[in-house]
Design an enzyme around this catalytic site. Sequence first.
Site: not given
Ligand code: 4NP
Length: 157
Positions: A12, A9, A14-16, A125
């Site tokens: 790294n 993702c 949340c989703r992944s 997201d």
């Molecule tokens: P992820 O979510 O891609 O599912 O881990 C996010 C976590 C952090 C950010 C964006 C998406 N960020 O912009 O910091």
Amino acid sequence: MTVSVLMVCLGNICRSPMAEAAFRHHAGRLGLDVNVDSAGTGGWHAGDPPDHRAQEVARRLGGVEIGDLRARQVRTEDFVEFDYLLAMDSDNLRALYALRPSGATGRIAMLDSPALGADAVAVDDPYYGDSADFERCWRHVDRAAYAFAMRLLEGGI
Ligand code: 4NP
């Protein structure tokens, strides 16, 4: 034969990591021999544990602990070390294609894509959302990870 899968993702956190944990859980129950990891196409959160909301939902809905996972950025070696690099959405899919070195052997696809390419559905997201978004996200990655594990088991991919 061990099948290596990298969930990808943006951050790294949340989703992944949720997809990693869900896939490890289902693959284990199905008796599949897998090596699973996750990474972000961005590096801002490298070294961080998963978002506390992701940890909470993984524990509550999935019965899995993900607090020991640490974020890292996708690296060049991933494209040969993993058989599948599964992106959570089309931005991350595009980022993987852009990072892909010549000689890459890993297959790049979206996690929720029944035919590994066709009809792919993005895992939204949840980072800027609320706990309901995290619940939806867990259910989505859990279902898609199970479906992917079943296809591996059946030799369909
Ligand atoms: P992820 O979510 O891609 O599912 O881990 C996010 C976590 C952090 C950010 C964006 C998406 N960020 O912009 O910091």
